[in-house]
Design a protein around this motif. Structure first.
Motif, PDB file in Angstrom:
ATOM      1  N   GLN A   1      11.625   2.836 -11.888  1.00 55.71           N
ATOM      2  CA  GLN A   1      10.920   1.553 -11.942  1.00 55.71           C
ATOM      3  C   GLN A   1      10.018   1.381 -10.725  1.00 55.71           C
ATOM      4  OE1 GLN A   1      14.276  -1.108 -12.369  1.00 55.71           O
ATOM      5  NE2 GLN A   1      14.161  -1.098 -14.605  1.00 55.71           N
ATOM      6  N   TRP A   2      10.489   1.832  -9.561  1.00 51.49           N
ATOM      7  CA  TRP A   2       9.662   1.742  -8.355  1.00 51.49           C
ATOM      8  C   TRP A   2       8.444   2.651  -8.470  1.00 51.49           C
ATOM      9  CZ3 TRP A   2       7.870   5.105  -4.647  1.00 51.49           C
ATOM     10  CH2 TRP A   2       7.286   4.516  -3.515  1.00 51.49           C
ATOM     11  N   LEU A   3       8.623   3.865  -8.979  1.00 54.01           N
ATOM     12  CA  LEU A   3       7.499   4.789  -9.147  1.00 54.01           C
ATOM     13  C   LEU A   3       6.445   4.199 -10.083  1.00 54.01           C
ATOM     14  CD1 LEU A   3       9.381   8.213  -9.458  1.00 54.01           C
ATOM     15  CD2 LEU A   3       7.966   7.447  -7.544  1.00 54.01           C
ATOM     16  N   VAL A   4       6.912   3.570 -11.161  1.00 52.90           N
ATOM     17  CA  VAL A   4       5.978   2.951 -12.115  1.00 52.90           C
ATOM     18  C   VAL A   4       5.224   1.803 -11.452  1.00 52.90           C
ATOM     19  CG1 VAL A   4       5.820   1.598 -14.241  1.00 52.90           C
ATOM     20  CG2 VAL A   4       7.273   3.628 -14.168  1.00 52.90           C
ATOM     21  N   ASN A   5       5.932   0.955 -10.717  1.00 55.46           N
ATOM     22  CA  ASN A   5       5.291  -0.194 -10.065  1.00 55.46           C
ATOM     23  C   ASN A   5       4.352   0.237  -8.944  1.00 55.46           C
ATOM     24  OD1 ASN A   5       6.655  -2.035 -11.702  1.00 55.46           O
ATOM     25  ND2 ASN A   5       8.394  -2.184 -10.306  1.00 55.46           N
ATOM     26  N   ASP A   6       4.659   1.359  -8.306  1.00 53.53           N
ATOM     27  CA  ASP A   6       3.843   1.851  -7.195  1.00 53.53           C
ATOM     28  C   ASP A   6       2.608   2.601  -7.686  1.00 53.53           C
ATOM     29  OD1 ASP A   6       3.658   2.362  -4.208  1.00 53.53           O
ATOM     30  OD2 ASP A   6       3.654   4.427  -4.934  1.00 53.53           O
ATOM     31  N   HIS A   7       2.612   2.963  -8.974  1.00 54.71           N
ATOM     32  CA  HIS A   7       1.526   3.778  -9.531  1.00 54.71           C
ATOM     33  C   HIS A   7       0.226   2.992  -9.613  1.00 54.71           C
ATOM     34  CE1 HIS A   7      -0.482   6.790 -11.935  1.00 54.71           C
ATOM     35  NE2 HIS A   7      -0.711   5.912 -12.886  1.00 54.71           N
ATOM     36  N   LYS A   8      -0.871   3.648  -9.267  1.00 52.29           N
ATOM     37  CA  LYS A   8      -2.200   3.047  -9.357  1.00 52.29           C
ATOM     38  C   LYS A   8      -2.983   3.743 -10.467  1.00 52.29           C
ATOM     39  CE  LYS A   8      -1.507   0.540  -5.626  1.00 52.29           C
ATOM     40  NZ  LYS A   8      -0.139   1.007  -5.324  1.00 52.29           N
ATOM     41  N   GLY A   9      -3.750   2.983 -11.217  1.00 55.84           N
ATOM     42  CA  GLY A   9      -4.565   3.563 -12.279  1.00 55.84           C
ATOM     43  C   GLY A   9      -3.949   3.348 -13.647  1.00 55.84           C
ATOM     44  N   THR A  10      -4.694   3.747 -14.681  1.00 51.85           N
ATOM     45  CA  THR A  10      -4.252   3.537 -16.062  1.00 51.85           C
ATOM     46  C   THR A  10      -3.587   4.764 -16.668  1.00 51.85           C
ATOM     47  OG1 THR A  10      -6.463   4.158 -16.858  1.00 51.85           O
ATOM     48  CG2 THR A  10      -6.048   1.815 -16.478  1.00 51.85           C
ATOM     49  N   SER A  11      -3.913   5.941 -16.163  1.00 48.31           N
ATOM     50  CA  SER A  11      -3.302   7.159 -16.698  1.00 48.31           C
ATOM     51  C   SER A  11      -1.900   7.336 -16.127  1.00 48.31           C
ATOM     52  CB  SER A  11      -4.159   8.377 -16.350  1.00 48.31           C
ATOM     53  OG  SER A  11      -3.487   9.571 -16.698  1.00 48.31           O
ATOM     54  N   THR A  12      -0.974   7.746 -16.973  1.00 52.90           N
ATOM     55  CA  THR A  12       0.407   7.945 -16.519  1.00 52.90           C
ATOM     56  C   THR A  12       0.741   9.422 -16.337  1.00 52.90           C
ATOM     57  OG1 THR A  12       1.195   7.947 -18.815  1.00 52.90           O
ATOM     58  CG2 THR A  12       1.177   5.825 -17.648  1.00 52.90           C
ATOM     59  N   SER A  13      -0.269  10.279 -16.354  1.00 58.01           N
ATOM     60  CA  SER A  13      -0.009  11.722 -16.255  1.00 58.01           C
ATOM     61  C   SER A  13       0.669  12.088 -14.938  1.00 58.01           C
ATOM     62  CB  SER A  13      -1.316  12.504 -16.407  1.00 58.01           C
ATOM     63  OG  SER A  13      -2.245  12.133 -15.402  1.00 58.01           O
ATOM     64  N   SER A  14       0.243  11.448 -13.833  1.00 59.64           N
ATOM     65  CA  SER A  14       0.864  11.768 -12.547  1.00 59.64           C
ATOM     66  C   SER A  14       2.306  11.274 -12.505  1.00 59.64           C
ATOM     67  CB  SER A  14       0.062  11.151 -11.400  1.00 59.64           C
ATOM     68  OG  SER A  14      -0.029   9.747 -11.537  1.00 59.64           O
ATOM     69  N   LEU A  15       2.584  10.150 -13.174  1.00 56.59           N
ATOM     70  CA  LEU A  15       3.961   9.664 -13.261  1.00 56.59           C
ATOM     71  C   LEU A  15       4.828  10.653 -14.029  1.00 56.59           C
ATOM     72  CD1 LEU A  15       3.619   5.831 -14.002  1.00 56.59           C
ATOM     73  CD2 LEU A  15       4.750   6.875 -12.038  1.00 56.59           C
ATOM     74  N   GLU A  16       4.279  11.187 -15.108  1.00 53.08           N
ATOM     75  CA  GLU A  16       5.026  12.160 -15.897  1.00 53.08           C
ATOM     76  C   GLU A  16       5.302  13.418 -15.078  1.00 53.08           C
ATOM     77  OE1 GLU A  16       2.811  12.774 -19.447  1.00 53.08           O
ATOM     78  OE2 GLU A  16       3.164  10.747 -20.221  1.00 53.08           O
ATOM     79  N   LYS A  17       4.335  13.811 -14.259  1.00 56.51           N
ATOM     80  CA  LYS A  17       4.539  14.988 -13.411  1.00 56.51           C
ATOM     81  C   LYS A  17       5.636  14.711 -12.383  1.00 56.51           C
ATOM     82  CE  LYS A  17       1.137  17.589 -12.031  1.00 56.51           C
ATOM     83  NZ  LYS A  17      -0.066  18.120 -11.329  1.00 56.51           N
ATOM     84  N   GLN A  18       5.634  13.498 -11.802  1.00 55.36           N
ATOM     85  CA  GLN A  18       6.671  13.140 -10.838  1.00 55.36           C
ATOM     86  C   GLN A  18       8.044  13.189 -11.493  1.00 55.36           C
ATOM     87  OE1 GLN A  18       5.470   9.281  -9.319  1.00 55.36           O
ATOM     88  NE2 GLN A  18       3.425  10.061  -8.847  1.00 55.36           N
ATOM     89  N   TRP A  19       8.139  12.616 -12.699  1.00 54.03           N
ATOM     90  CA  TRP A  19       9.424  12.632 -13.404  1.00 54.03           C
ATOM     91  C   TRP A  19       9.861  14.065 -13.712  1.00 54.03           C
ATOM     92  CZ3 TRP A  19      10.253  14.565 -18.368  1.00 54.03           C
ATOM     93  CH2 TRP A  19      11.567  14.434 -18.829  1.00 54.03           C
ATOM     94  N   LYS A  20       8.930  14.905 -14.166  1.00 55.53           N
ATOM     95  CA  LYS A  20       9.281  16.279 -14.532  1.00 55.53           C
ATOM     96  C   LYS A  20       9.827  17.055 -13.337  1.00 55.53           C
ATOM     97  CE  LYS A  20       6.162  16.838 -18.473  1.00 55.53           C
ATOM     98  NZ  LYS A  20       4.929  17.488 -18.992  1.00 55.53           N
ATOM     99  N   LEU A  21       9.192  16.887 -12.179  1.00 56.54           N
ATOM    100  CA  LEU A  21       9.655  17.618 -11.003  1.00 56.54           C
ATOM    101  C   LEU A  21      10.988  17.075 -10.492  1.00 56.54           C
ATOM    102  CD1 LEU A  21       6.425  18.352  -8.927  1.00 56.54           C
ATOM    103  CD2 LEU A  21       7.830  19.937 -10.224  1.00 56.54           C
ATOM    104  N   ILE A  22      11.144  15.752 -10.493  1.00 60.86           N
ATOM    105  CA  ILE A  22      12.420  15.170 -10.055  1.00 60.86           C
ATOM    106  C   ILE A  22      13.527  15.543 -11.037  1.00 60.86           C
ATOM    107  CG2 ILE A  22      13.666  13.005  -9.664  1.00 60.86           C
ATOM    108  CD1 ILE A  22      11.052  11.799  -8.651  1.00 60.86           C
ATOM    109  N   ASN A  23      13.206  15.516 -12.328  1.00 62.12           N
ATOM    110  CA  ASN A  23      14.183  15.897 -13.349  1.00 62.12           C
ATOM    111  C   ASN A  23      14.591  17.357 -13.181  1.00 62.12           C
ATOM    112  OD1 ASN A  23      15.702  15.493 -15.837  1.00 62.12           O
ATOM    113  ND2 ASN A  23      14.144  16.754 -16.827  1.00 62.12           N
ATOM    114  N   ALA A  24      13.605  18.228 -12.933  1.00 61.71           N
ATOM    115  CA  ALA A  24      13.904  19.653 -12.715  1.00 61.71           C
ATOM    116  C   ALA A  24      14.754  19.834 -11.463  1.00 61.71           C
ATOM    117  CB  ALA A  24      12.601  20.440 -12.592  1.00 61.71           C
TER     118      ALA A  24
END
Length: 389
Positions: free
Chosen positions: A147-170
């Motif tokens: 939730q913090w990563l989503v709130n801290d995200h700037k811009g309309t594209s969520t691709s960088s958020l997905e990359k953050q999740w993928k690396l943290i998940n891995a």
């Protein structure tokens, strides 16, 4: 924690809430009616006590403590024992995955550094900086971290958020495999990333015309902000290779006019061996494209350097390119219908077939089967006149 309040269940009173991932639902005053103001006031008091106990760590998971009628006949010792058991269960739950995420990610980065290209480490450093700023520190706080990563995200594209999740998940998967974690709480948290409107997918077959292709390439070269990407755009429009193949190309893969595709850039920013459909394939480029490639080669470069790196080093973020450079440049060409940048591949393959090249040969060039070229990648050729018999 959210407020806990009594609810009206067909006239009776129930209390429903979730604590530590488990849902509880019970009637605090069996037989009482929701319309009874005195009973409702008592139920509100019980609900408030539950919330206070949850926050203080004294919640009784048996719910006995919150059922006044059930307390009749119980000894003081039994009540104390139940409270101690509840406290022990709460502390046991808190100990699960009580691992510092930043330290775990640093350990994971060190582990991955043995196999990752040096330029790929930039993405790992970016995520470490994100985790360092996040107020939620433990792996068990996966929901709050996302939730913090989503709130801290700037811009309309969520691709960088997905990359953050993928690396943290891995990272957390690795943590489980190395017994640093009991489980991976990030595994099912991708759904916390808001979806964005899709402007076209890889499966859309809608290639540009040859004239449109040339104008787009020229527009990139003429752009003050995005001409850096012009050689990449021309390369993709000409070779028909997949973007992840082009972004993983290194100078050691170029031998004169021969280019070998043998690896790809994954969505998580890692370099993986092989292409989507084969271990490797080679193509011979024409003189014009060869001049483009040689024109961007630094005077001094290492053979492991990427041919198409990001401006500040590392790999180009394809989603950022698509949402910024691609959209901006095509926005300067309003008479050209906007299409997803993956259409560069569809366009190149369609032009190869239009030029009279056999589908089997085209398939070898672009890394697919001849049947797949005809079935999926061959664009609209309805304007081509059929030959007379």
């Amino acid at each position: 924690m959210r407020e806990i309040t009594p609810r009206d269940n067909k006239g009776s009173i129930i209390i429903r809430f979730t604590y530590s991932g488990k849902e509880y639902c019970f009637s605090p005053l069996p037989g009482s009616k929701y319309a009874d103001k005195f009973a409702l006031a008592k139920a509100k008091e019980i609900a408030s006590n539950i919330r206070n106990d949850c926050m203080a760590g004294y919640f009784d998971p048996t719910l006995t403590k919150y059922k006044p009628n059930a307390l009749q006949g119980r000894t003081k010792e039994a009540a104390i024992r139940d409270a101690e058991d509840a406290r022990a269960e709460y502390e046991a739950r808190l100990s699960v995955n009580a691992v510092d995420l930043l330290q775990l990610f640093e350990d994971y980065t060190l582990f991955k550094s043995k196999t990752l290209a040096s330029n790929s480490m930039i993405d790992y450093d970016r995520i470490k900086n994100k985790i360092r700023r996040c107020p939620h520190k433990l792996v068990r706080d996966a929901v709050q971290i996302m939730q913090w990563l989503v709130n801290d995200h700037k811009g309309t594209s969520t691709s960088s958020l997905e990359k953050q999740w993928k690396l943290i998940n891995a990272c957390c998967k690795w943590g489980v495999s190395t017994d640093k974690l009991q489980s991976n709480p990030f595994e099912d948290k991708k759904n916390l990333i808001p979806s964005t409107k899709n402007t076209g997918t890889r499966d859309d077959i809608n290639p540009f015309s040859d004239n449109e292709r040339k104008r787009i390439i020229q527009a990139f070269y003429a752009s003050d902000s995005y001409k850096y990407y012009a050689p990449l755009v021309e390369f993709l429009f000409t070779t028909g290779c997949r973007p992840e193949e082009a972004l993983a190309l290194q100078w050691k893969h170029v031998k004169g006019a021969k280019i070998t595709f043998c690896q790809k850039l994954t969505a998580s920013g890692e370099i993986e061996a092989g292409t989507k459909t084969q271990s490797k394939r080679s193509i011979t480029i024409n003189d014009q494209l060869r001049n483009v490639v040689e024109g961007i080669k630094p005077v001094k470069c290492d053979q492991d350097d990427f041919i198409f790196p990001a401006k500040k080093g590392g790999n180009i973020d394809w989603h950022n390119f698509a949402n910024r450079a691609w959209k901006s440049v095509l926005g300067t060409l309003p008479d050209i219908e906007y299409r997803n940048p993956y259409q560069m591949r569809h366009t190149a393959i369609t032009e190869m077939v239009r030029s009279g090249n056999d589908s089997a040969m085209v398939a070898r060039w672009v890394g697919n089967s001849a049947n797949m070229i005809v079935k999926r990648y061959l664009g609209d050729v309805s304007d081509i006149v059929m030959p007379c018999g």
